[in-house]
Design an enzyme around this catalytic site. Structure first.
Site, PDB file in Angstrom:
ATOM      1  NE  ARG A 143      -2.866  -0.391   3.267  1.00 36.27           N
ATOM      2  CZ  ARG A 143      -3.830  -1.322   3.210  1.00 36.27           C
ATOM      3  NH1 ARG A 143      -4.877  -1.130   2.459  1.00 36.27           N
ATOM      4  NH2 ARG A 143      -3.717  -2.433   3.921  1.00 36.27           N
ATOM      5  CE1 TYR A 144       0.105   4.150   3.904  1.00 33.90           C
ATOM      6  CE2 TYR A 144       0.377   1.901   4.687  1.00 33.90           C
ATOM      7  CZ  TYR A 144      -0.321   3.087   4.686  1.00 33.90           C
ATOM      8  OH  TYR A 144      -1.438   3.216   5.457  1.00 33.90           O
ATOM      9  NE  ARG A 153      -5.470  -7.497   6.896  1.00 35.44           N
ATOM     10  CZ  ARG A 153      -4.389  -6.978   7.484  1.00 35.44           C
ATOM     11  NH1 ARG A 153      -3.903  -7.532   8.571  1.00 35.44           N
ATOM     12  NH2 ARG A 153      -3.798  -5.922   6.962  1.00 35.44           N
ATOM     13  CG  ASP A 212     -10.359  -0.480  10.370  1.00 35.21           C
ATOM     14  OD1 ASP A 212     -10.169   0.681   9.978  1.00 35.21           O
ATOM     15  OD2 ASP A 212      -9.446  -1.219  10.797  1.00 35.21           O
ATOM     16  CE  LYS A 250      -2.303   1.796   9.984  1.00 34.45           C
ATOM     17  NZ  LYS A 250      -1.175   1.437   9.155  1.00 34.45           N
ATOM     18  CB  CYS A 289     -10.432  -9.416  17.979  1.00 31.37           C
ATOM     19  SG  CYS A 289      -8.735  -9.887  18.436  1.00 31.37           S
ATOM     20  CB  CYS A 336      -5.802 -15.125  15.383  1.00 32.73           C
ATOM     21  SG  CYS A 336      -5.773 -14.076  13.916  1.00 32.73           S
ATOM     22  CG  ASP A 375      -6.063   1.584   7.734  1.00 35.34           C
ATOM     23  OD1 ASP A 375      -5.620   1.874   6.604  1.00 35.34           O
ATOM     24  OD2 ASP A 375      -5.463   0.908   8.575  1.00 35.34           O
ATOM     25  NE  ARG A 415       4.529   1.926   6.052  1.00 33.28           N
ATOM     26  CZ  ARG A 415       4.531   3.168   5.572  1.00 33.28           C
ATOM     27  NH1 ARG A 415       5.516   3.601   4.792  1.00 33.28           N
ATOM     28  NH2 ARG A 415       3.547   4.000   5.842  1.00 33.28           N
ATOM     29  CB  CYS A 473     -11.060  -9.246  13.546  1.00 35.21           C
ATOM     30  SG  CYS A 473      -9.757  -9.498  12.319  1.00 35.21           S
TER      31      CYS A 473
HETATM   32  S1  SF4 Z   1      -7.607  -8.360  15.228  1.00 37.94           S
HETATM   33 FE1  SF4 Z   1      -8.069 -10.016  13.752  1.00 37.94          FE
HETATM   34  S2  SF4 Z   1      -6.082 -10.567  12.881  1.00 37.94           S
HETATM   35 FE2  SF4 Z   1      -5.677  -9.473  14.806  1.00 37.94          FE
HETATM   36  S3  SF4 Z   1      -5.564 -11.074  16.417  1.00 37.94           S
HETATM   37 FE3  SF4 Z   1      -7.676 -10.304  16.391  1.00 37.94          FE
HETATM   38  S4  SF4 Z   1      -8.724 -11.746  15.023  1.00 37.94           S
HETATM   39 FE4  SF4 Z   1      -6.533 -11.995  14.593  1.00 37.94          FE
END
Ligand code: SF4
Length: 341
Positions: free
Chosen positions: A87-88, A109, A269, A313, A104, A100, A306, A91, A107
């Site tokens: 994206r940048y 993603r 997000d 970001k 979360c 994971c 973002d 990097r 999340c």
């Molecule tokens: S925010 Fe998403 S990618 Fe990051 S640890 Fe939690 S579930 Fe996994």
């Protein structure tokens, strides 16, 4: 044992039995994982427990608002080969694994991570590293995902050695929740695997509430920092978790005490089914303003958004200066009093 099924959450007292059917529908769409360390932190007598709110699924996740999107920060638009997001200019993200240790509920993603979406194949990894090798402007490779630290020391070490072998890559950064959610996994051999000769490794710890920085989590972070690996933090501003200045202050102080420099406070997000977590940007700015009056610069993260759609970001304030052309500027102090400059 990590809790992964709604029935296990009910048996552990983390969800009421009458929610089982609804949670099964959530589980069919989004992965669930709560490690023993995190389960042990949850006060199940508190219906508003900030740890439970981050990890225990909720039927509200099945309601997507019109502004939410499957790829809220536009990873796909910047992915030239599988596993790379460029994206940048200087990097890239290398999304090595899509699993994971915990999932979360907010999340960004969430549509891309979960069991069954394991690791890049050897051929995909070769292609991703070939992409990095072909772009000498890439100074930093950021391993994210998924959580790269769920890999064994052997596998992670092998990838880091290969990245370290690319001459112009100088910095390797890993984003992880593991030191807080499964601190015993931060073994000396895993820590050794994070380093590549002649390169600088950074570890960014994702944590959102000061209770996540338990003595075991602090010891895990110390193993990383004592090995000469600097750490930074990233947190997400989450309604009902850390959207009050006292909690944010305690969180940032805890990071600094652990030798982790507060880096980013992300505005939440537009991930699907996460509206219950989002504050307004005005609320976020007011919290940052209050934080500046309470803790030193060492404990100040940058509040960032973002931009939806993959535009990157940017810091979103608050601002403390109004430029007034030839008349100079008006600057606001930490008490909100404005001064001519
Ligand atoms: S925010 Fe998403 S990618 Fe990051 S640890 Fe939690 S579930 Fe996994």
């Amino acid at each position: 044992m990590t809790l992964r099924l709604p029935s296990e959450l009910v048996a552990a007292g983390l969800a009421p039995p009458d929610e089982l059917a609804g949670l099964a529908r959530v589980a069919a769409r989004y992965a669930i994982a709560i490690t023993p360390d995190i389960a042990g932190l949850i006060d199940s007598s508190d219906p508003n427990d900030p740890i439970a709110r981050q990890f225990v699924p909720n039927i509200a996740e099945l309601t997507t608002t019109p502004d939410e999107r499957a790829d809220p920060i536009g990873d796909h638009a910047h992915s030239p080969v599988e596993g790379i997001v460029h994206r940048y200019p200087d990097r890239v993200l290398l999304k090595l694994v899509n699993v994971c240790a915990v999932y979360c509920r907010f999340c960004f993603r969430r549509e891309m991570v979960g069991p069954g979406k394991q690791m890049l194949s050897p051929q995909e990894l070769d292609a991703a590293l070939a992409y990095v090798r072909a772009h000498p402007e890439i100074w930093e490779v950021i391993l994210t995902g998924g959580d790269p630290l769920v890999l064994s020391a052997r596998r992670l070490g092998e990838v880091i050695r290969r990245i370290g072998g690319i001459e112009y890559v100088k910095v390797i950064r890993l984003h992880t929740r593991l030191p807080a959610v499964a601190p015993e996994k931060i073994t000396p051999s895993l820590v050794r695997a994070l380093k590549a000769p002649g390169k600088t490794t950074y570890v960014a710890l994702h944590a959102n509430h000061p209770r996540e920085l338990t003595p075991a989590a602090r010891a895990a972070c110390a193993r990383i920092v004592d090995a000469g690996i600097p750490m930074v933090s990233q947190s997400v501003l989450l309604r009902g978790v850390n959207d009050d200045v006292k909690t944010l202050e305690e969180l940032m102080r805890a990071f600094v005490e652990c030798r982790i420099k507060p880096y980013y406070l992300h505005h939440a997000d537009l991930a699907p089914g996460t509206s219950r977590f989002r504050t307004t940007i005005e609320e976020g700015q007011a919290l940052m303003r209050a934080l500046r009056g309470r803790v030193s610069g060492l404990a100040q993260p940058t509040y960032v958004l973002d931009i939806p759609g993959g535009f990157g970001k940017v810091p979103v304030g608050p601002g403390y200066i109004d430029m007034c052309g030839d008349a100079g500027a008006m600057v606001e102090d930490i008490k909100g009093v404005r001064h001519a400059y």
